[in-house]
Scaffold this motif. Structure first.
Motif, PDB file in Angstrom:
ATOM      1  N   VAL A 153       0.843  -1.190   0.000  1.00 46.11           N
ATOM      2  CA  VAL A 153       0.000   0.000   0.000  1.00 46.11           C
ATOM      3  C   VAL A 153       0.873   1.232   0.000  1.00 46.11           C
ATOM      4  CG1 VAL A 153      -1.594   1.357   1.373  1.00 46.11           C
ATOM      5  CG2 VAL A 153      -1.934  -1.105   1.110  1.00 46.11           C
TER       6      VAL A 153
ATOM      7  N   ALA B 217      -6.226  -4.672   8.032  1.00 44.71           N
ATOM      8  CA  ALA B 217      -5.026  -4.301   7.289  1.00 44.71           C
ATOM      9  C   ALA B 217      -4.859  -2.791   7.358  1.00 44.71           C
ATOM     10  CB  ALA B 217      -5.157  -4.759   5.839  1.00 44.71           C
ATOM     11  N   VAL B 218      -3.699  -2.392   7.739  1.00 51.13           N
ATOM     12  CA  VAL B 218      -3.460  -0.986   8.022  1.00 51.13           C
ATOM     13  C   VAL B 218      -2.203  -0.564   7.286  1.00 51.13           C
ATOM     14  CG1 VAL B 218      -3.261   0.695   9.873  1.00 51.13           C
ATOM     15  CG2 VAL B 218      -4.381  -1.481  10.300  1.00 51.13           C
ATOM     16  N   GLY B 219      -2.137   0.681   6.991  1.00 52.04           N
ATOM     17  CA  GLY B 219      -0.929   1.216   6.370  1.00 52.04           C
ATOM     18  C   GLY B 219       0.260   0.990   7.271  1.00 52.04           C
TER      19      GLY B 219
ATOM     20  N   PRO C 282      -5.856  -0.192  -1.438  1.00 46.15           N
ATOM     21  CA  PRO C 282      -7.189  -0.417  -0.904  1.00 46.15           C
ATOM     22  C   PRO C 282      -7.781   0.830  -0.255  1.00 46.15           C
ATOM     23  CG  PRO C 282      -5.762  -2.226  -0.370  1.00 46.15           C
ATOM     24  CD  PRO C 282      -4.905  -1.165  -1.009  1.00 46.15           C
ATOM     25  N   ALA C 283      -6.917   1.716   0.194  1.00 52.14           N
ATOM     26  CA  ALA C 283      -7.440   2.929   0.804  1.00 52.14           C
ATOM     27  C   ALA C 283      -8.162   3.798  -0.230  1.00 52.14           C
ATOM     28  CB  ALA C 283      -6.305   3.725   1.435  1.00 52.14           C
TER      29      ALA C 283
ATOM     30  N   MET D  78      -9.663  -1.156   3.011  1.00 49.66           N
ATOM     31  CA  MET D  78      -8.521  -1.150   3.943  1.00 49.66           C
ATOM     32  C   MET D  78      -8.745  -0.121   5.035  1.00 49.66           C
ATOM     33  SD  MET D  78      -5.334  -2.358   4.366  1.00 49.66           S
ATOM     34  CE  MET D  78      -4.907  -2.884   2.727  1.00 49.66           C
ATOM     35  N   ARG D  79      -8.599  -0.568   6.220  1.00 45.32           N
ATOM     36  CA  ARG D  79      -8.811   0.350   7.334  1.00 45.32           C
ATOM     37  C   ARG D  79      -7.473   0.870   7.836  1.00 45.32           C
ATOM     38  NH1 ARG D  79     -11.895  -3.694   7.161  1.00 45.32           N
ATOM     39  NH2 ARG D  79     -10.370  -5.029   8.135  1.00 45.32           N
ATOM     40  N   GLN D  80      -7.340   2.119   7.788  1.00 45.75           N
ATOM     41  CA  GLN D  80      -6.114   2.731   8.296  1.00 45.75           C
ATOM     42  C   GLN D  80      -6.232   2.893   9.798  1.00 45.75           C
ATOM     43  OE1 GLN D  80      -3.400   3.535   6.723  1.00 45.75           O
ATOM     44  NE2 GLN D  80      -4.001   3.100   4.635  1.00 45.75           N
ATOM     45  N   SER D  81      -5.110   2.850  10.432  1.00 46.40           N
ATOM     46  CA  SER D  81      -5.103   3.034  11.864  1.00 46.40           C
ATOM     47  C   SER D  81      -3.985   4.005  12.227  1.00 46.40           C
ATOM     48  CB  SER D  81      -4.894   1.694  12.567  1.00 46.40           C
ATOM     49  OG  SER D  81      -4.831   1.891  13.957  1.00 46.40           O
TER      50      SER D  81
ATOM     51  N   GLU E  50      -1.971   4.017  15.575  1.00 41.85           N
ATOM     52  CA  GLU E  50      -1.222   2.862  16.045  1.00 41.85           C
ATOM     53  C   GLU E  50       0.131   3.285  16.614  1.00 41.85           C
ATOM     54  OE1 GLU E  50      -0.834  -0.253  13.111  1.00 41.85           O
ATOM     55  OE2 GLU E  50      -1.975  -1.503  14.485  1.00 41.85           O
TER      56      GLU E  50
ATOM     57  N   THR F  15      -3.078  -8.755  14.437  1.00 43.72           N
ATOM     58  CA  THR F  15      -2.909  -7.472  13.759  1.00 43.72           C
ATOM     59  C   THR F  15      -1.440  -7.263  13.464  1.00 43.72           C
ATOM     60  OG1 THR F  15      -4.766  -6.613  15.012  1.00 43.72           O
ATOM     61  CG2 THR F  15      -3.419  -5.022  13.849  1.00 43.72           C
TER      62      THR F  15
ATOM     63  N   THR G  98       0.128  -5.329  11.522  1.00 47.73           N
ATOM     64  CA  THR G  98       0.685  -3.980  11.454  1.00 47.73           C
ATOM     65  C   THR G  98       1.133  -3.516  12.825  1.00 47.73           C
ATOM     66  OG1 THR G  98      -1.567  -3.171  11.626  1.00 47.73           O
ATOM     67  CG2 THR G  98      -0.586  -3.242   9.429  1.00 47.73           C
TER      68      THR G  98
END
Lengths: 419, 201
Positions: free
Chosen positions: A110, A142-144, A381-382, B1-4, B7, B23, B25
């Motif tokens: 990503v 799923a996160v950046g 995906p974002a 896609m979920r950004q966090s 974090e 998780t 990430t």
């Protein structure tokens, strides 16, 4: 001051310097320092040593560290899987880590796609995780990822996720709503087993997915596993004794469950013996999952299932094509193959690809899958493409797994499957 | 896609918990958070970029593999550094055995420092001298026995407190105190001897 007191004083000076002495002792040391030039001298020298060490320049981690960590992590997972390729239990144990590795890769991807060209293959397994497994970890958000991106990782994708595949096909217009709404399967998975043990293992695996608990774990009362042919039943091990015949298993799974099942099939079998094709919108065999080694595997544990030749030029061509078709078009950089690299998974219109490469596409073939799968996959995906954004998340994936018994010409020794 | 995006603000413990729950990430954030410190410690322990990279990489991978076994009795930070130091020390012991066989008793003493001093350019600018001093300190550190170097690096470079170092090294706090003190004393002697050597020239 006695000799013992002097020795103790000198021995405590570093701890005094570091503020690690109890308050009572600090007072004693300070009294001793006041009385002892020798102790004051030593304290000054110790402080100088400490300060010089502290002044040493900090070495920042090179960018390749994070990259290497991810590569190694995935490699270990791959080895662990191959050491016991037939054990679902191991797969379950490895599932959270596998999901973790996949998400790491996805994060890199990503990040990379925000800066550079879209990848040609994408680790889609990030969220497949073990969502459908009975003892699974929760789905992985799923996160950046704030790690340095590496193009290498693009080439080492995790197994495919059929929900992504489905969305990609929708997005690419290769599957229309009407046909997908029919009763027939959306995808056909064909597994060509090499010996009876492989067949039995696959039968047991598929049977376990057909068991009532599997859909329950997948959630929402999904209907799963109408097996045709000899019923595999829940007691898959009984299959081992049976004489293998072609068997079909129909599944209708939530995307995460479909991903998990597909991933297990890909993990369990040599990749070139698993074919995934779209039944609607394209003739079977037109679109295939293709998994190949970029380079010769490093260890003997890789020898089993990965005998496909290196096929880089072809892959690069695919990369260019797919990237050109995407909104982020930029040719993939030609990176040198590295021995520790694992494998990549790519979706490619097989016959179309060959025809394209020769510049003469037969008229009988349908048009190439523009944007499939790379177009959809290459978008971060974002910021999904329209087709993906509007795709309902709960769309079930229907597919039929056709388990083929070993052919007479199968040469794989039985012992191979037992490993 | 979920950004966090938050974090990065999470505590180690929370990241570890999330990483264990799948998780990944969160683990990536831990890598990001500690990669510089891990690498720097490895580098100061083995004084070699490539080796440091190998050790740091191996340590993170091992942490990754064993994350499920981390139960939070220690902080993630000390747990990670315990892996780091154990890997470096065992790796260096193995390398030392090979070197010892190869050299067959030759060398030792302050030879590397002396060699470094030989390369000292007279009349170097102050920036050059500062850099040279750093090289001398780093080389002196390299001369220490591993157990002393580990304690000194963790204290004076990584700035851990004694309790954390004890946890990382798996020894009592009293031992940590003794090793740090003796390590600094040895460094003082090494630097002093080398200074005298340079001044004589």
């Amino acid at each position: 001051m006695t000799a013992a007191e002097r020795e103790r004083l000198l021995a405590d000076l570093s701890a005094y310097l570091d503020g690690e002495l109890p308050a009572v002792r600090v007072q004693e040391v300070e009294r001793g320092l006041a009385d002892s030039p020798e102790a004051r001298q030593l304290l000054a020298e110790l402080r100088q040593v400490r300060d010089r060490l502290h002044a040493l320049p900090r070495r920042a981690a090179p960018a390749e560290l994070a990259t290497a960590v991810l590569r190694q992590a995935e490699s270990r997972l791959a080895v662990a899987r191959r050491q016991s390729p037939w054990s679902r239990r191991i797969l379950r144990l490895g599932a959270p880590l596998a999901a973790a590795a996949a998400v790491l890769l996805l994060g890199l991807l990503v990040r990379q796609s925000l800066h550079r060209a879209p990848p040609t293959t994408v680790p889609l397994a990030a969220e497949r995780g073990a969502a459908a497994r009975d003892d699974a970890a929760p789905p992985v958000p799923a996160v950046g990822l704030p790690l340095a991106a590496s193009e290498e990782f693009v080439a080492r994708a995790a197994p495919p996720a059929s929900d992504e595949l489905t969305r990609a096909m929708y997005a690419a217009g290769e599957v229309d709503e009407e046909s997908s709404g029919a009763d027939g399967p959306l995808f056909a998975v064909v597994i060509q087993t090499q010996n009876q043990a492989e067949y039995a293992t696959n039968a047991a695996l598929l049977a376990s997915w057909s068991a009532p608990k599997a859909p329950a774990a997948a959630g929402n009362g999904t209907t799963v596993g109408r097996a045709r042919g000899p019923s595999p039943g829940a007691a898959g091990r009984a299959e081992r004794a049976a004489s293998p015949v072609p068997t079909e298993y129909d599944f209708e799974l939530e995307p995460p469950a479909a991903d998990a099942l597909l991933a297990e099939l890909l993990e369990t079998n040599a990749r070139d013996r698993v074919t995934v094709s779209a039944e609607h919108g394209a003739p079977p065999g037109q679109v295939s999952y293709e998994l190949a080694e970029l380079t010769a595997p490093a260890g003997p544990e890789f020898a089993e299932a990965h005998d496909q030749p290196v096929d880089r030029p072809e892959r690069e061509q695919l990369s260019d094509k797919s990237n050109a078709a995407s909104t982020h078009g930029k040719p993939a950089r030609d990176e040198p193959a590295k021995p520790e690299r694992l494998k990549y998974l790519s979706l490619s219109p097989k016959e179309g690809r060959d025809a394209d490469d020769q510049g003469a596409r037969p008229a009988s073939l349908p048009p190439p899958y523009k944007g499939f799968p790379f177009g959809a996959r290459g978008v971060p995906p974002a910021a999904p493409v329209d087709g993906m954004a509007t795709q309902p998340a709960a769309e079930k994936v229907r597919f039929r797994v056709r388990l083929l018994p070993p052919t007479a010409s199968a040469t794989a020794p039985a012992t191979e499957a037992g490993r | 896609m979920r950004q966090s995006p938050d974090e990065r603000k999470l505590s180690d413990a929370e990241l570890v918990r999330r990483a264990r729950d799948g998780t990944a990430t969160a683990f990536a954030e831990l890598v990001t958070r500690y990669q510089d410190r891990v690498f720097n410690t490895c580098f100061r322990m083995c004084h070699n970029h490539e080796d440091a990279l190998d050790f740091a990489q191996a340590a993170f991978v091992k942490a990754f593999e064993n994350l499920a076994r981390f139960r939070g009795g220690a902080s993630f930070y000390t747990w990670l550094f315990r892996i780091v130091v154990n890997l470096v020390l065992s790796g260096r012991r193995a390398a030392l055995r090979r070197t010892t066989i190869a050299l067959d008793g030759a060398g030792g003493g302050a030879r590397p420092l002396g060699r470094l001093a030989d390369h000292r350019e007279p009349g170097a600018a102050s920036a050059g001298e500062a850099r040279e001093l750093q090289q001398r300190v780093a080389s002196a550190l390299e001369q220490l026995d591993d157990e002393f170097r580990a304690a000194v690096v963790l204290k004076d470079i990584e700035e851990m407190d004694y309790a954390a170092i004890a946890e990382v090294l798996g020894v009592p706090v009293g031992t940590v105190k003794s090793r740090i003190h003796r390590g600094r004393l040895m460094l003082r002697e090494l630097l002093r001897a080398e200074r005298a050597y340079v001044d004589r020239r």
